[in-house]
Motif scaffolding. Structure first.
Motif, mmCIF file in Angstrom:
data_model
loop_
_atom_site.group_PDB
_atom_site.id
_atom_site.type_symbol
_atom_site.label_atom_id
_atom_site.label_comp_id
_atom_site.label_asym_id
_atom_site.label_seq_id
_atom_site.Cartn_x
_atom_site.Cartn_y
_atom_site.Cartn_z
ATOM 1 N N ALA A 255 0.841 -1.203 0.000
ATOM 2 C CA ALA A 255 0.000 0.000 0.000
ATOM 3 C C ALA A 255 0.872 1.247 0.000
ATOM 4 O O ALA A 255 0.634 2.212 -0.744
ATOM 5 C CB ALA A 255 -0.920 -0.018 1.221
ATOM 6 N N LYS A 256 1.906 1.229 0.823
ATOM 7 C CA LYS A 256 2.824 2.374 0.875
ATOM 8 C C LYS A 256 3.499 2.570 -0.470
ATOM 9 O O LYS A 256 3.625 3.695 -0.977
ATOM 10 C CB LYS A 256 3.856 2.142 1.978
ATOM 11 N N GLY A 257 3.949 1.461 -1.060
ATOM 12 C CA GLY A 257 4.589 1.539 -2.374
ATOM 13 C C GLY A 257 3.657 2.076 -3.445
ATOM 14 O O GLY A 257 4.096 2.726 -4.394
ATOM 15 N N PHE A 258 2.377 1.809 -3.284
ATOM 16 C CA PHE A 258 1.377 2.295 -4.247
ATOM 17 C C PHE A 258 0.936 3.728 -3.956
ATOM 18 O O PHE A 258 0.020 4.231 -4.608
ATOM 19 C CB PHE A 258 0.147 1.386 -4.234
ATOM 20 N N GLY A 259 1.520 4.337 -2.958
ATOM 21 C CA GLY A 259 1.246 5.747 -2.715
ATOM 22 C C GLY A 259 0.143 6.032 -1.712
ATOM 23 O O GLY A 259 -0.309 7.168 -1.588
ATOM 24 N N VAL A 260 -0.319 5.022 -0.994
ATOM 25 C CA VAL A 260 -1.319 5.254 0.051
ATOM 26 C C VAL A 260 -0.679 6.089 1.162
ATOM 27 O O VAL A 260 0.488 5.879 1.512
ATOM 28 C CB VAL A 260 -1.827 3.906 0.619
ATOM 29 N N SER A 261 -1.450 7.021 1.706
ATOM 30 C CA SER A 261 -0.900 7.860 2.775
ATOM 31 C C SER A 261 -0.880 7.093 4.092
ATOM 32 O O SER A 261 -1.649 6.145 4.296
ATOM 33 C CB SER A 261 -1.741 9.128 2.945
ATOM 34 N N LYS A 262 -0.021 7.506 4.978
ATOM 35 C CA LYS A 262 0.048 6.887 6.309
ATOM 36 C C LYS A 262 -1.288 7.038 7.029
ATOM 37 O O LYS A 262 -1.758 6.109 7.691
ATOM 38 C CB LYS A 262 1.170 7.540 7.129
ATOM 39 N N GLU A 263 -1.920 8.200 6.864
ATOM 40 C CA GLU A 263 -3.197 8.440 7.544
ATOM 41 C C GLU A 263 -4.262 7.462 7.064
ATOM 42 O O GLU A 263 -5.021 6.900 7.861
ATOM 43 C CB GLU A 263 -3.658 9.879 7.303
ATOM 44 N N ASP A 264 -4.324 7.243 5.737
ATOM 45 C CA ASP A 264 -5.315 6.301 5.216
ATOM 46 C C ASP A 264 -5.016 4.874 5.671
ATOM 47 O O ASP A 264 -5.919 4.104 6.000
ATOM 48 C CB ASP A 264 -5.356 6.362 3.686
ATOM 49 N N ALA A 265 -3.746 4.514 5.663
ATOM 50 C CA ALA A 265 -3.387 3.155 6.087
ATOM 51 C C ALA A 265 -3.736 2.936 7.557
ATOM 52 O O ALA A 265 -4.310 1.912 7.934
ATOM 53 C CB ALA A 265 -1.901 2.902 5.861
ATOM 54 N N LEU A 266 -3.412 3.915 8.395
ATOM 55 C CA LEU A 266 -3.737 3.790 9.816
ATOM 56 C C LEU A 266 -5.243 3.758 10.033
ATOM 57 O O LEU A 266 -5.743 3.031 10.903
ATOM 58 C CB LEU A 266 -3.127 4.951 10.600
ATOM 59 N N GLY A 267 -5.972 4.544 9.247
ATOM 60 C CA GLY A 267 -7.429 4.535 9.364
ATOM 61 C C GLY A 267 -7.996 3.155 9.099
ATOM 62 O O GLY A 267 -8.886 2.675 9.811
ATOM 63 N N GLU A 268 -7.461 2.484 8.071
ATOM 64 C CA GLU A 268 -7.957 1.150 7.729
ATOM 65 C C GLU A 268 -7.577 0.129 8.805
ATOM 66 O O GLU A 268 -8.373 -0.736 9.157
ATOM 67 C CB GLU A 268 -7.373 0.728 6.375
ATOM 68 N N ILE A 269 -6.351 0.255 9.307
ATOM 69 C CA ILE A 269 -5.915 -0.645 10.378
ATOM 70 C C ILE A 269 -6.782 -0.443 11.616
ATOM 71 O O ILE A 269 -7.306 -1.393 12.205
ATOM 72 C CB ILE A 269 -4.434 -0.384 10.723
ATOM 73 N N ASN A 270 -6.936 0.799 12.005
ATOM 74 C CA ASN A 270 -7.695 1.091 13.224
ATOM 75 C C ASN A 270 -9.128 0.594 13.110
ATOM 76 O O ASN A 270 -9.690 0.014 14.042
ATOM 77 C CB ASN A 270 -7.700 2.597 13.494
ATOM 78 N N ARG A 286 4.267 -5.263 16.185
ATOM 79 C CA ARG A 286 5.320 -6.253 15.944
ATOM 80 C C ARG A 286 5.592 -6.406 14.442
ATOM 81 O O ARG A 286 6.735 -6.545 14.014
ATOM 82 C CB ARG A 286 4.891 -7.602 16.539
ATOM 83 N N ALA A 287 4.526 -6.349 13.652
ATOM 84 C CA ALA A 287 4.670 -6.614 12.214
ATOM 85 C C ALA A 287 5.217 -5.412 11.446
ATOM 86 O O ALA A 287 6.056 -5.580 10.551
ATOM 87 C CB ALA A 287 3.318 -7.023 11.626
ATOM 88 N N VAL A 288 4.737 -4.213 11.780
ATOM 89 C CA VAL A 288 5.073 -3.046 10.951
ATOM 90 C C VAL A 288 5.407 -1.812 11.769
ATOM 91 O O VAL A 288 5.372 -0.695 11.235
ATOM 92 C CB VAL A 288 3.922 -2.715 9.960
ATOM 93 N N GLY A 289 5.741 -2.005 13.030
ATOM 94 C CA GLY A 289 6.106 -0.842 13.841
ATOM 95 C C GLY A 289 7.217 -0.040 13.207
ATOM 96 O O GLY A 289 7.196 1.200 13.212
ATOM 97 N N ASP A 290 8.197 -0.747 12.611
ATOM 98 C CA ASP A 290 9.331 -0.044 11.990
ATOM 99 C C ASP A 290 8.884 0.739 10.748
ATOM 100 O O ASP A 290 9.381 1.840 10.485
ATOM 101 C CB ASP A 290 10.424 -1.051 11.608
ATOM 102 N N VAL A 291 7.939 0.184 10.000
ATOM 103 C CA VAL A 291 7.456 0.874 8.799
ATOM 104 C C VAL A 291 6.712 2.144 9.193
ATOM 105 O O VAL A 291 6.917 3.219 8.599
ATOM 106 C CB VAL A 291 6.528 -0.046 7.973
ATOM 107 N N LEU A 292 5.872 2.033 10.200
ATOM 108 C CA LEU A 292 5.090 3.196 10.621
ATOM 109 C C LEU A 292 5.986 4.290 11.187
ATOM 110 O O LEU A 292 5.742 5.490 10.971
ATOM 111 C CB LEU A 292 4.047 2.778 11.665
ATOM 112 N N GLU A 293 7.034 3.879 11.901
ATOM 113 C CA GLU A 293 7.931 4.873 12.499
ATOM 114 C C GLU A 293 8.584 5.750 11.446
ATOM 115 O O GLU A 293 8.750 6.950 11.624
ATOM 116 C CB GLU A 293 9.016 4.167 13.326
ATOM 117 N N GLY A 294 8.971 5.147 10.330
ATOM 118 C CA GLY A 294 9.708 5.905 9.332
ATOM 119 C C GLY A 294 8.855 6.474 8.214
ATOM 120 O O GLY A 294 9.378 6.877 7.180
ATOM 121 N N TRP A 295 7.553 6.502 8.404
ATOM 122 C CA TRP A 295 6.614 6.901 7.340
ATOM 123 C C TRP A 295 5.978 8.226 7.709
ATOM 124 O O TRP A 295 5.249 8.322 8.676
ATOM 125 C CB TRP A 295 5.561 5.811 7.215
ATOM 126 N N GLU A 296 6.277 9.239 6.912
ATOM 127 C CA GLU A 296 5.681 10.553 7.192
ATOM 128 C C GLU A 296 4.580 10.852 6.204
ATOM 129 O O GLU A 296 4.547 10.358 5.122
ATOM 130 C CB GLU A 296 6.752 11.648 7.122
#
Lengths: 296, 299
Positions: A255-270, A286-296
């Motif tokens: 999703a990130k590679g396809f240009g989805v924003s962090k806000e949209d991704a978090l919205g779907e997760i939440n 555990r799965a993507v904490g590192d990805v979320l940390e470095g995603w602005e």
């Protein structure tokens, strides 16, 4: 983007679905009627489970609605945002035999502008993990469903685009065999979009190459009229609901590679935590904490 | 099958599972045993449970070996009583809700309401709702639509050391506003640290990414249980997460259960019943994520 108009030109949703969430300990008859009407109109059917709390313990329902609204935030609440981000809940409802749920998800999608062809693509994504059991639910749910021809097209987040070619790894599906060169093309596809290759890809390439290719034949031909981002976002949601870290990581990265924003991704997760339970967020960390940390 | 409200004269069967079957002889079953099982089943559940009834006709040996196994899940202590409260109903209600098993929920309500008041049962359903969401509540709403609530004739007796304690859930966050202040988040995280000795990753992640969501979840969490024993919360958390294989939820349930005074025999029973729908192999995950907690549990 207009978020106020419903499919029939009227206001789609009442404030807080008819409930006064500033006073969780009391409820009026007017609030109860408005809440029932919201669900009847938006889902196309009453929701017996939520209506149960209207009668028995409204406080429980109000605290749930407060939680649900804040989980979604600006990323997909029906009340504030008509943009579609995926077919969240569809596979989950199909696998748990929730026919009414499948039906109202389709109804909501269509009232938000999805055409029959777009919905069918979404159901195709659900079929990936739902299998025959899930499809039984879907078939029964939609047996007498009357498809709508939406007057207005569905809206998606900015930057989302129809791009079926994005899924093409270069595999030649005229042959069922997966050669070494094709395995390399597939790994290159994952590296290009996700930056890493899921463990099952080299495993299957080594042990069951034809199975991997047959899977890709399904996967690469799922999306033609929906924005490409819908596929990983739908699979992300399903993997959150079942607490499956590898699936969460693969689809968040894509999703990130396809240009989805962090806000949209978090919205779907939440949003999916409604089904997964809040402790499901530990799996996400555990799965993507590192990805979320470095995603602005 | 229609459900009846036949009075239950056989309270001795509330917490034993033979129900007239001679479990010491699985390979031989008489018609008298079968008739007695059906009579007790009608009294306990208000219906014949379709799945169990199937084995009565197809192969009673399978049913007897199943009941022999299930009867060993319960840990019987000095406080044993026909109306002793069991929080396992939370996890079973969760499974039935999520799998659309309306009949199971109907007889589950009947069984719960035998010893619990309407308000107490509703607290249990509210706890299930936190995990089951709208999908599970859709099943529950249909199952409960025509349920006739009753006053329990034999009120529940709490297990030794258990009791209601709504204040135990209070973090001190200010729920008069939706927005989460840094002070609210600090108090919520402190609550976890105080009771668990660590902060679950879901709490720290939501504190970073969606603090308002974390706060609104705690508004539900801190207002779910008022009449039922506080130990119901970790018991349900533990068993539901054993069933669905969420390691973090298992560890949190174990840590909170220990902090809330659940005894070693009691937590063993919780683990046992977690396998009822989780399968024995689910205990491997328990050992992996919380073996240290169990090993250091006060005897």
């Amino acid at each position: 983007v207009s978020n106020d108009d419903g499919p029939d030109g009227e206001t789609l949703l009442h404030a807080d679905r008819g409930l006064d969430l500033t006073d969780v300990e009391h409820i009026s008859a007017g609030e109860q009627d408005a809440f029932r009407e919201f669900y009847r109109r938006t889902l196309g059917t009453p929701h017996p489970g939520l209506n149960f709390w209207l009668e028995e313990r409204p406080e429980t329902l109000k605290r749930y609605r407060l939680f649900a609204e804040l989980l979604v935030g600006s990323g997909g609440s029906l009340q504030h945002d008509r943009r579609i981000r995926g077919f969240a809940f569809m596979t989950f409802y199909a696998l748990t035999g929730y026919e009414e749920g499948v039906r109202y998800l389709v109804h909501i999608g269509q009232t938000l502008g999805l055409t029959k062809d777009q919905v069918l693509e979404g159901l195709g994504i659900a079929f990936l993990h739902g299998g025959p059991r899930g499809m039984e639910t879907i078939a029964l749910a939609l047996a007498d469903y009357e498809w709508i021809e939406p007057e207005r097209p569905a809206m998606f987040p900015d930057g989302w685009e129809v791009d079926p070619g994005a899924f093409s790894s270069g595999l030649d599906f005229s042959s069922p065999e997966l050669g070494e060169e094709e395995a390399g093309l597939l790994e290159a596809w994952y590296m290009r979009w996700s930056g890493e290759v899921p463990a099952y890809v080299p495993f299957l390439a080594k042990n069951r190459p034809m199975l991997l290719k047959a899977h890709r034949n399904r996967y690469e031909n799922l999306i033609r009229v929906l924005p490409k981002q819908v596929l990983p976002m739908t699979l992300l949601s399903f993997n959150v609901s079942r607490g499956f870290p590898e699936g969460i990581r693969e689809n968040l990265l894509l999703a990130k590679g396809f240009g989805v924003s962090k806000e949209d991704a978090l919205g779907e997760i939440n949003r999916t935590l409604i089904n997964a339970g809040v402790e499901g967020a530990s799996v996400i960390d555990r799965a993507v904490g590192d990805v979320l940390e470095g995603w602005e | 099958m229609s459900q009846t409200h036949t009075p239950n004269p056989d309270s001795k069967y509330n917490r034993t599972l033979g129900w007239g079957l001679n479990l010491d002889n699985p390979e031989v079953t008489t018609q008298e045993e079968i008739d007695e099982f059906r009579r007790v089943s009608a009294a306990q559940l208000g219906v014949q449970q379709d799945g169990l009834d199937y084995w009565l006709d197809a192969n009673p040996e399978v049913l007897k070996r199943y009941r022999l196994w299930a009867d060993t899940l319960r840990v019987r202590e000095a406080d044993e009583s026909p109306n002793k409260y069991s929080a396992t109903g939370v996890a079973i209600m969760y499974v039935y809700s999520m799998t659309g098993f309306e009949q199971g929920l109907k007889y589950g309500l009947l069984g719960a309401n035998r010893t619990l008041t309407r308000e107490q049962v509703l607290e249990q359903v509210a706890l299930v709702f936190r995990y089951a969401g709208p999908r599970g509540m859709a099943t529950m709403g249909k199952a409960a639509a025509e349920y006739e609530w009753r006053e329990p004739t034999h009120p529940a007796i709490w297990p030794t050391g258990w009791g209601p304690d709504p204040d135990a859930f209070k973090s001190g966050a200010d729920f008069s506003s939706r927005e989460a202040s840094s002070d609210d988040i600090r108090k919520i995280l402190d609550w976890y640290d105080r009771w668990l000795g660590e902060i679950p990753r879901h709490a720290s992640l939501l504190a970073r990414t969606s603090p308002d969501s974390l706060k609104s979840y705690r508004a539900r969490y801190e207002n779910t249980l008022r009449l039922l024993p506080k130990q119901t919360e970790p018991w349900g958390l533990l068993q539901i997460n054993i069933q669905r294989g969420f390691g973090a939820g298992i560890r949190e349930g174990m840590l909170l259960g220990r902090a809330f005074g659940i005894s070693k025999p009691q937590i063993v029973e919780a683990l046992n019943w977690g396998t009822f729908y989780g399968g024995n192999e689910s205990l491997a995950l328990v050992d992996e994520v919380a073996g240290d907690v169990l090993d250091s549990w006060p005897e």
